[in-house]
Design a protein around this motif. Structure first.
Motif, PDB file in Angstrom:
ATOM      1  N   ASN A   1      -2.601  -3.789   6.418  1.00 20.92           N
ATOM      2  CA  ASN A   1      -2.886  -4.445   5.135  1.00 20.92           C
ATOM      3  C   ASN A   1      -4.116  -5.356   5.233  1.00 20.92           C
ATOM      4  OD1 ASN A   1      -2.068  -4.565   2.410  1.00 20.92           O
ATOM      5  ND2 ASN A   1      -1.212  -6.609   2.713  1.00 20.92           N
ATOM      6  N   LYS A   2      -5.198  -4.823   5.877  1.00 18.79           N
ATOM      7  CA  LYS A   2      -6.396  -5.634   6.076  1.00 18.79           C
ATOM      8  C   LYS A   2      -7.657  -4.836   5.770  1.00 18.79           C
ATOM      9  CE  LYS A   2      -4.546  -8.769   9.614  1.00 18.79           C
ATOM     10  NZ  LYS A   2      -4.686  -9.256  11.008  1.00 18.79           N
ATOM     11  N   LEU A   3      -8.690  -5.571   5.371  1.00 13.17           N
ATOM     12  CA  LEU A   3     -10.037  -5.026   5.242  1.00 13.17           C
ATOM     13  C   LEU A   3     -10.849  -5.559   6.415  1.00 13.17           C
ATOM     14  CD1 LEU A   3     -12.467  -3.709   3.651  1.00 13.17           C
ATOM     15  CD2 LEU A   3     -12.776  -5.968   2.597  1.00 13.17           C
TER      16      LEU A   3
ATOM     17  N   VAL B   1     -10.103  -9.486   6.415  1.00 12.90           N
ATOM     18  CA  VAL B   1      -9.543 -10.262   5.305  1.00 12.90           C
ATOM     19  C   VAL B   1      -8.334  -9.494   4.799  1.00 12.90           C
ATOM     20  CG1 VAL B   1     -11.742 -11.295   4.627  1.00 12.90           C
ATOM     21  CG2 VAL B   1     -11.038  -9.146   3.600  1.00 12.90           C
ATOM     22  N   PRO B   2      -7.316 -10.182   4.327  1.00 12.74           N
ATOM     23  CA  PRO B   2      -6.105  -9.487   3.867  1.00 12.74           C
ATOM     24  C   PRO B   2      -6.364  -8.702   2.589  1.00 12.74           C
ATOM     25  CG  PRO B   2      -5.962 -11.833   3.396  1.00 12.74           C
ATOM     26  CD  PRO B   2      -7.186 -11.649   4.237  1.00 12.74           C
ATOM     27  N   LEU B   3      -5.699  -7.549   2.471  1.00 11.11           N
ATOM     28  CA  LEU B   3      -5.790  -6.778   1.234  1.00 11.11           C
ATOM     29  C   LEU B   3      -5.041  -7.485   0.115  1.00 11.11           C
ATOM     30  CD1 LEU B   3      -5.213  -3.140   2.553  1.00 11.11           C
ATOM     31  CD2 LEU B   3      -7.365  -4.319   2.136  1.00 11.11           C
ATOM     32  N   GLU B   4      -3.882  -8.047   0.445  1.00  9.73           N
ATOM     33  CA  GLU B   4      -3.100  -8.910  -0.445  1.00  9.73           C
ATOM     34  C   GLU B   4      -3.079  -8.465  -1.894  1.00  9.73           C
ATOM     35  OE1 GLU B   4      -1.150 -10.910   0.629  1.00  9.73           O
ATOM     36  OE2 GLU B   4      -1.878 -11.753   2.476  1.00  9.73           O
ATOM     37  N   ASP B   5      -2.013  -7.825  -2.275  1.00  3.13           N
ATOM     38  CA  ASP B   5      -1.813  -7.495  -3.682  1.00  3.13           C
ATOM     39  C   ASP B   5      -0.800  -8.423  -4.339  1.00  3.13           C
ATOM     40  OD1 ASP B   5      -2.249  -3.971  -3.333  1.00  3.13           O
ATOM     41  OD2 ASP B   5      -3.515  -5.402  -4.365  1.00  3.13           O
ATOM     42  N   ASP B   6      -0.224  -9.334  -3.543  1.00  8.99           N
ATOM     43  CA  ASP B   6       0.859 -10.132  -4.100  1.00  8.99           C
ATOM     44  C   ASP B   6       0.336 -11.310  -4.905  1.00  8.99           C
ATOM     45  OD1 ASP B   6       1.039 -12.721  -2.199  1.00  8.99           O
ATOM     46  OD2 ASP B   6       0.452 -10.945  -1.052  1.00  8.99           O
TER      47      ASP B   6
ATOM     48  N   SER C   1       0.830  -1.198   0.000  1.00  8.58           N
ATOM     49  CA  SER C   1       0.000   0.000   0.000  1.00  8.58           C
ATOM     50  C   SER C   1       0.865   1.249   0.000  1.00  8.58           C
ATOM     51  CB  SER C   1      -0.917  -0.002   1.226  1.00  8.58           C
ATOM     52  OG  SER C   1      -1.738  -1.142   1.209  1.00  8.58           O
ATOM     53  N   LYS C   2       1.993   1.186   0.728  1.00  9.61           N
ATOM     54  CA  LYS C   2       2.876   2.346   0.792  1.00  9.61           C
ATOM     55  C   LYS C   2       3.458   2.642  -0.581  1.00  9.61           C
ATOM     56  CE  LYS C   2       5.293   2.828   4.435  1.00  9.61           C
ATOM     57  NZ  LYS C   2       6.300   2.662   5.510  1.00  9.61           N
ATOM     58  N   ALA C   3       3.842   1.588  -1.297  1.00 12.96           N
ATOM     59  CA  ALA C   3       4.390   1.780  -2.636  1.00 12.96           C
ATOM     60  C   ALA C   3       3.346   2.384  -3.558  1.00 12.96           C
ATOM     61  CB  ALA C   3       4.884   0.453  -3.197  1.00 12.96           C
TER      62      ALA C   3
END
Length: 687
Positions: free
Chosen positions: A607-609, A621-626, A527-529
């Motif tokens: 990094n969570k919703l 739930v994880p935001l997880e962009d990976d 998210s920071k990136a």
């Protein structure tokens, strides 16, 4: 060698390694198929059995939801329309393709799908100056395929039956040059799997015909289309249309799920749809027409254009529950293929090794190979029994005796006269003489002048058990074998040895029949990136931004922020998730007003919703962009405002939380990051 010593599960394991699925297989049979207790059902190629959970979940669905006519625009009708479209998508997922490449036309069955192609294909009749179109088909084809010539013959179109040997023996090396001048359309039809013997024909024939390498395409100029009859094949095998892009694929769903009956589909490759032309138009198929003038414009959508009248929407909705039960019980079609082939191979091995007390074989088996691999052989075993003198036992006698033992099997020619003639050595003249002697398709006249008119077929389904094989083989040994029952040791050892050369892992199909997109060269981004890359929302010249609201979950409540990162599609994580019902249809506040009481909140540092609602514990739930998250999550398709979007399921915990709060089965799904909806694209492009 004693028969009872070799008819054991240890022998089965020596012949094949996979049996059953994850969990207790016997317990699953008791829970899902209690009605078959005491029955040995071996006619799955004709109709497989439905599990209890399919009916239970289907009746719960139609008892709690109101489904109206999908051609209306009321809330109940929109629910029906969206659910039917979701099922179309799921059918395509099952065959590893998408609506970008294929369309699903629902029909009353495989036969109706074949008839639709025959009626609408743009045949070009023979003339003095032109050879015209050809309808070509393998002689090992179902009656419904051969029956297409009944229609084409009235149009002056030549029918050309082709044997499997001719396909290759008369083939030509190399790819034939594309015929630019001659564009006469031809249609070649062949079964992915013979419903008579279970032989699997190479799916590569699709490209071989298109490239005009195989006969008869190599000898006839023009444009070739391929119809792949998949009705028998898809019962226990995975069909990947990315690897086998046939133009037309007819199927019947009861052969896959057992229920509903009277529902099939024609899968049409979108690039080939233009070769189909309708003359009759029914309700729902027209974009516009005039009753007082010969004016008609067909619907633009391929499915709408060919589905006359109102589709059997409740039966279509039942398919969704069929998929749910099938995958929950078995995992995927690859597991079904391995399980059923193992049972067929075991039965074939013992039946072909079984001998009378005088050493003569008990059965004459009709197969191309020796059940070496599930790639070349399906879960079908076709045979005739022999008495101790080597004479064939009539199939009607076998059928009647099997009924006394509560064994359900199939006898006759199985609507495949071509294969029946080839395996039993019946000439065309003999077929005509048999008719004169009173024998017709489907009757009990099994022998004419001592020669068989048909055979016996046993076939397996995903719920078939080793005990089914044992009961069938014991029935044969008890009723049709001269004692003492013996086994040909050399034959048995030969077939056991064949396993070593064929028992290799097959290429696994997509998990659960869903397409898994390959992720290569994708960098992880936090998210920071994202904040650094896209910047922050700030005031623009001449305007003042007073509030920022983010709606992470479609139709749920918003949460206010003071500053927020912007992603490629707008505010980061805005409307990135949505709630779908048990059929995978997106819920909005129009259908479920309580969605507005759910308060989602994105917490970037963790990094969570988070999901909150009155009276409920907060979950996340994880935001997880990976990449690792997406490749391990179940991929599915949903519709948002008419657009098909790819999504990922967010897991059982979120599903249970939403289902409890909303009072109906629900799941939380997330749109695949980076995916732009077609409607939004058109809007952005000013279309």
């Amino acid at each position: 060698m004693n028969f009872h010593n070799v008819s054991s599960f240890e022998t089965f394991q020596q012949l094949w390694s996979q049996y059953g699925y994850e969990g207790n297989f016997g317990e699953m049979i008791q829970q899902e198929f209690p009605r078959i207790k005491g029955i040995t059902y071996l006619d799955h190629a004709a109709a497989t059995l439905y599990p209890e959970s399919l009916l239970r979940n289907f009746f719960r669905d139609i008892s709690t939801n109101v489904y109206g006519n999908p051609h209306s625009h009321s809330p109940s009708s929109r629910l029906t329309h969206d659910t039917v479209e979701q099922v179309r998508s799921r059918v395509l997922q099952h065959f590893n393709t998408t609506s970008k490449d294929y369309s699903v036309i629902f029909t009353s069955g495989c036969t109706a799908a074949l008839k639709l192609v025959a009626e609408t294909f743009r045949w070009r009749p023979q003339t003095e100056g032109e050879a015209g179109s050809h309808l070509c088909y393998l002689t090992d084809s179902h009656t419904s395929v051969v029956g297409m010539r009944g229609l084409t013959s009235t149009l002056g179109v030549a029918a050309l039956p082709v044997s499997s040997q001719e396909l290759k023996t008369r083939a030509k090396d190399g790819i034939q040059e594309e015929d630019v001048i001659c564009q006469t359309p031809h249609l070649f039809c062949y079964p992915a799997q013979s419903n008579f013997s279970g032989r699997k024909y190479p799916l590569s024939h699709v490209e071989g015909i298109r490239a005009r390498r195989l006969y008869p395409a190599c000898d006839l100029q023009g444009r070739w289309f391929v119809l792949l009859d998949a009705a028998s094949y898809v019962t226990c095998s995975s069909l990947n249309l990315q690897d086998c892009p046939a133009d037309f694929i007819p199927i019947s769903f009861y052969k896959i799920f057992g229920f509903p009956t009277g529902l099939g589909a024609l899968l049409v490759r979108n690039d080939a749809a233009g070769i189909l032309r309708k003359t009759y138009f029914g309700g729902g198929t027209a974009a516009a027409y005039l009753s007082g003038e010969n004016y008609y414009v067909p619907a633009e959508n391929i499915s709408d254009r060919f589905e006359d009248g109102t589709v059997s929407f409740l039966d279509i909705i039942a398919l969704n529950h069929g998929f749910e039960s099938l995958y929950r019980i078995t995992g995927n079609m690859h597991n079904i293929q391995q399980h059923t082939f193992g049972l067929a191979r075991y039965t074939y091995t013992l039946l072909s090794s079984l001998c009378h007390g005088n050493g003569r074989p008990v059965a004459q088996i009709y197969a191309e190979g020796q059940f070496e691999s599930p790639i070349t052989q399906g879960a079908i075993l076709n045979f005739n029994l022999l008495d101790s003198s080597g004479q064939i036992v009539g199939y009607s006698q076998v059928d009647r005796m099997a009924s006394l033992f509560n064994i359900h099997l199939r006898t006759g020619c199985f609507c495949n006269t071509g294969a029946c003639q080839a395996f039993l050595g019946i000439t065309d003249q003999q077929m005509k003489r048999n008719l004169q002697a009173g024998h017709v398709c489907g009757d009990g006249v099994d022998l004419v002048d001592g020669q068989p008119t048909g055979s016996v077929r046993v076939s397996f389904g995903y719920m078939s058990t080793f005990e089914d094989c044992q009961k069938f083989l014991s029935f044969v040994a008890e009723c049709f074998v001269m004692k003492p029952v013996t086994v040909n040791r050399a034959r048995l050892q030969e077939l056991k040895a064949a396993r070593e050369s064929s028992d290799r892992p097959d290429e696994l199909p997509p998990v659960n029949g869903f397409i898994k997109e390959r992720q290569t060269g994708v960098e992880k981004s936090s998210s920071k990136a994202s904040q650094q890359e896209f910047g922050h929302v700030g005031p623009s010249h001449g305007k003042t931004l007073t509030n920022i609201y983010v709606y992470p979950v479609k139709s749920c409540a918003a949460f206010e922020v003071h500053d927020w990162p912007v992603g490629p599609l707008g505010l980061l994580y805005d409307r990135g998730w949505m709630v779908v019902n048990g059929n995978g249809v997106c819920l909005s506040q129009k259908r479920e007003s309580r969605l507005c009481l759910i308060r989602p909140q994105v917490h970037l540092p963790s990094n969570k919703l988070f999901l909150q609602a009155s009276g409920m514990d907060t979950i996340s739930v994880p935001l997880e962009d990976d990449v690792s998250f997406h490749t391990s999550s179940q991929m599915c398709h949903s519709k948002v405002c008419g657009d098909r979007v790819e999504t990922f399921d967010c897991g059982d915990e979120a599903a249970a939380w939403l289902s409890l709060f909303l009072g109906q089965p629900c799941r939380l799904i997330r749109q695949r990051p980076g995916l732009t909806r077609e409607m939004k694209k058109r809007s952005d492009e000013g279309v």
